[in-house]
Design a protein around this motif. Structure first.
Motif, PDB file in Angstrom:
ATOM      1  N   HIS A 181       0.821  -1.203   0.000  1.00  0.00           N
ATOM      2  CA  HIS A 181       0.000   0.000   0.000  1.00  0.00           C
ATOM      3  C   HIS A 181       0.865   1.267   0.000  1.00  0.00           C
ATOM      4  O   HIS A 181       2.010   1.265   0.431  1.00  0.00           O
ATOM      5  CB  HIS A 181      -0.920   0.003   1.223  1.00  0.00           C
ATOM      6  CG  HIS A 181      -1.656  -1.289   1.419  1.00  0.00           C
ATOM      7  ND1 HIS A 181      -2.558  -1.773   0.497  1.00  0.00           N
ATOM      8  CD2 HIS A 181      -1.613  -2.212   2.425  1.00  0.00           C
ATOM      9  CE1 HIS A 181      -3.059  -2.933   0.922  1.00  0.00           C
ATOM     10  NE2 HIS A 181      -2.496  -3.214   2.089  1.00  0.00           N
ATOM     11  N   ARG A 203      -3.782  -0.591  -1.852  1.00  0.00           N
ATOM     12  CA  ARG A 203      -4.564   0.632  -1.737  1.00  0.00           C
ATOM     13  C   ARG A 203      -3.682   1.882  -1.720  1.00  0.00           C
ATOM     14  O   ARG A 203      -2.500   1.830  -1.407  1.00  0.00           O
ATOM     15  CB  ARG A 203      -5.427   0.576  -0.471  1.00  0.00           C
ATOM     16  CG  ARG A 203      -6.437  -0.571  -0.450  1.00  0.00           C
ATOM     17  CD  ARG A 203      -7.291  -0.511   0.796  1.00  0.00           C
ATOM     18  NE  ARG A 203      -6.500  -0.617   2.019  1.00  0.00           N
ATOM     19  CZ  ARG A 203      -6.100  -1.749   2.556  1.00  0.00           C
ATOM     20  NH1 ARG A 203      -6.413  -2.905   1.967  1.00  0.00           N
ATOM     21  NH2 ARG A 203      -5.403  -1.760   3.665  1.00  0.00           N
ATOM     22  N   ASN A 204      -4.324   3.014  -2.034  1.00  0.00           N
ATOM     23  CA  ASN A 204      -3.675   4.329  -1.939  1.00  0.00           C
ATOM     24  C   ASN A 204      -2.359   4.389  -2.718  1.00  0.00           C
ATOM     25  O   ASN A 204      -1.357   4.949  -2.255  1.00  0.00           O
ATOM     26  CB  ASN A 204      -3.438   4.696  -0.468  1.00  0.00           C
ATOM     27  CG  ASN A 204      -4.721   4.696   0.338  1.00  0.00           C
ATOM     28  OD1 ASN A 204      -5.748   5.197  -0.118  1.00  0.00           O
ATOM     29  ND2 ASN A 204      -4.687   4.108   1.525  1.00  0.00           N
ATOM     30  N   THR A 205      -2.376   3.834  -3.900  1.00  0.00           N
ATOM     31  CA  THR A 205      -1.196   3.813  -4.762  1.00  0.00           C
ATOM     32  C   THR A 205      -1.313   4.907  -5.817  1.00  0.00           C
ATOM     33  O   THR A 205      -2.388   5.132  -6.366  1.00  0.00           O
ATOM     34  CB  THR A 205      -1.058   2.433  -5.439  1.00  0.00           C
ATOM     35  OG1 THR A 205      -0.913   1.438  -4.418  1.00  0.00           O
ATOM     36  CG2 THR A 205       0.143   2.387  -6.350  1.00  0.00           C
ATOM     37  N   LYS A 206      -0.194   5.564  -6.128  1.00  0.00           N
ATOM     38  CA  LYS A 206      -0.165   6.604  -7.145  1.00  0.00           C
ATOM     39  C   LYS A 206       0.655   6.097  -8.337  1.00  0.00           C
ATOM     40  O   LYS A 206       1.824   5.760  -8.200  1.00  0.00           O
ATOM     41  CB  LYS A 206       0.466   7.882  -6.590  1.00  0.00           C
ATOM     42  CG  LYS A 206      -0.347   8.528  -5.474  1.00  0.00           C
ATOM     43  CD  LYS A 206       0.314   9.801  -4.971  1.00  0.00           C
ATOM     44  CE  LYS A 206      -0.513  10.449  -3.863  1.00  0.00           C
ATOM     45  NZ  LYS A 206       0.131  11.699  -3.358  1.00  0.00           N
ATOM     46  N   CYS A 221      -5.230  -2.793 -12.834  1.00  0.00           N
ATOM     47  CA  CYS A 221      -5.577  -2.494 -11.443  1.00  0.00           C
ATOM     48  C   CYS A 221      -6.669  -3.430 -10.948  1.00  0.00           C
ATOM     49  O   CYS A 221      -7.713  -3.553 -11.596  1.00  0.00           O
ATOM     50  CB  CYS A 221      -6.066  -1.059 -11.311  1.00  0.00           C
ATOM     51  SG  CYS A 221      -4.945   0.173 -11.978  1.00  0.00           S
ATOM     52  N   SER A 227      -6.852   4.838  -4.948  1.00  0.00           N
ATOM     53  CA  SER A 227      -5.629   5.053  -5.710  1.00  0.00           C
ATOM     54  C   SER A 227      -5.876   5.994  -6.881  1.00  0.00           C
ATOM     55  O   SER A 227      -7.012   6.382  -7.169  1.00  0.00           O
ATOM     56  CB  SER A 227      -5.085   3.709  -6.215  1.00  0.00           C
ATOM     57  OG  SER A 227      -4.765   2.857  -5.127  1.00  0.00           O
TER      58      SER A 227
END
Length: 458
Positions: A181, A203-206, A221, A227
């Motif tokens: 994450h 989660r919360n990936t850029k 994805c 994200s």
């Protein structure tokens, strides 16, 4: 007489003795140079250097070739200066670099991973790891993260190491995350692998500003809530971005072009996507520009859908909002089946001839998406041979069954201008779009050409 003959014999013997010596001196420099040219420096084992370092050290490698595989189990910064290469020729399915300590930084290093299958050039099993400016050629995977959070992966080049005769199915993914994450994946170049960037349960990936080409999925994805996929460029893939099983995701400012070589090619594929925002994207020259299936509660706004075979296709997509999107020069602008209660409002359809009585720039006549052709080819694929034939067009115009259930844009836009340039990643609002910019450029080139031709004629 005897003296003359003796002198001639002596001179002859001297000449015969000198010939081998002359040949030796002539050949020796060539042979010596050949030996030097073929001599290669020995690869230096890198693991002993790592073992001798203390936690917190910075190792700057001298230019040269180093031998892997290596395991990093202490906090180190390792830099290759851009002129150091790590080879991993091990016949076993070992990764070239295994990182199991938090805070490791690996940068400016060339890595050649000869093992195929599940073996990776770099495998990370720790948090807060930075991988930067790596040049990776791999016969398997590029960078793999497992249970590794907070990683920074930036400015890397990852390509498939192509042995002769290897099938495409043996390729791994360029960057592969599972249960990892908060990662930042930016400005990487990935090509000729299976999937460029594969994210699962992370989660919360850029994912930002990557270049992705000649892959199955540029970005793939699955279950990456919260994200973002922004400002990436994908070309010549089967699908630019495959977004599946997510919610609260942003897909913005991307350019996905020329995904058209496969019957399943799409610019953006949205499957089981909820409460997400897809805006300011350019999808151009694909088989299907945007394909949305079994998705609801999403907003698609300000996307430029240009020169695709099918602009947008809905299947089982309900309760989504489509606003201010531009559909230009697509063979089929839209197809929709089993998709109800979607709010289509203020989109531009270049083939639609509307009527603006009030003068507000919006048509007072709705634009309805006729499902006749899509339903027909789903039942009998052979009817695709009659695509856009006069008879097919006539039958489509005559088909009005269940029209009240068709997806329809209630107030189509009659002139199109993006609020922000597609592919910029800016949020919704303000600015001019690429269509306007391209128009001005074409007008400028035309004027210069006319002037130039006029001068030549004078």
């Amino acid at each position: 007489m005897v003296t003359t003959r003796t002198t001639w014999q002596t001179a002859s013997r001297v000449r015969r003795a000198l010939i081998p010596l002359i040949l030796f001196f002539l050949i020796m420099p060539v042979s010596y140079g050949t030996v030097r040219a073929n001599t290669k420096p020995e690869a230096i084992p890198l693991q002993p250097i790592i073992d001798a370092a203390n936690s917190g050290d910075t190792l700057t490698l001298e230019p040269g070739t180093y031998l892997g595989p290596i395991h990093i189990d202490k906090r180190l910064t390792i830099s290759g200066g851009g002129r150091s290469t790590l080879l991993n020729p091990s016949p076993k399915a070992e990764v070239a670099v295994l990182i199991r300590s938090d805070g490791v930084q690996l940068q400016n290093l060339n890595i050649q991973q000869d093992n195929d299958g599940e073996a990776a050039a770099v495998r990370v099993e720790a948090d807060q790891v930075t991988l930067k400016n790596l040049s990776i050629h791999t016969a398997g995977f590029g960078i793999v993260l497992r249970e590794a959070s907070g990683a920074v992966i930036t400015n890397n080049k990852i390509r498939w190491f192509i042995p002769k005769g290897s099938a495409a199915g043996t390729r791994g993914n360029g960057i592969d995350l599972y249960n990892s994450h908060g990662a930042s994946i930016s400005k990487n170049e990935i090509s000729y692998l299976r999937d460029g960037i594969y994210l699962e349960n992370s989660r919360n990936t850029k994912v930002d500003q990557n270049r992705l080409s000649y892959l199955r999925y540029g970005v793939h994805c699955m279950y990456i809530n919260g994200s973002s996929v922004t400002d990436n460029i994908g070309e010549y893939n089967v699908t630019g971005a495959m977004v599946m099983g997510v919610k609260d995701v942003v897909v913005s400012g991307n350019s996905f072009r020329k995904q058209s070589q496969n019957v399943h090619s799409q610019g953006i594929l949205l499957y089981d996507v909820r409460t997400s925002r897809i805006f300011n994207n350019l999808v151009e020259g694909n088989r299907v520009g945007i394909f949305m299936q079994q998705s609801s509660g999403n907003t698609l706004r300000n996307n430029l859908v240009l020169r695709n075979f099918v602009g947008i296709q809905f299947e089982g997509a309900e309760d989504n909002r489509f606003q201010r999107n531009g559909f230009i020069a697509n063979v089929i602008e839209a197809q929709a089946s089993g998709s109800q209660n979607n709010e289509l409002n203020g989109n531009f359809w270049d083939s639609f001839q509307g009527l603006d009585i009030s003068g507000d720039g919006f048509s007072d006549l709705p634009y309805a998406i006729n499902p006749f052709y899509q339903q027909l080819i789903e039942r009998e694929a052979a009817y695709q041979l009659f695509f856009q034939s006069p008879g097919m067009t006539f039958l489509s115009d005559m088909f009005n069954s269940g029209k009240e259930q068709w997806s329809a844009d209630s107030a189509p836009l009659l002139q199109f201008e993006l609020e922000t340039g597609a592919g910029t990643g800016a949020d919704e609002g303000g600015g001019q779009g690429p269509v306007m910019v391209v128009g001005w450029l074409l007008m400028f080139v035309s004027v210069i050409t006319i002037l130039y031709m006029g001068v030549l004629r004078l």
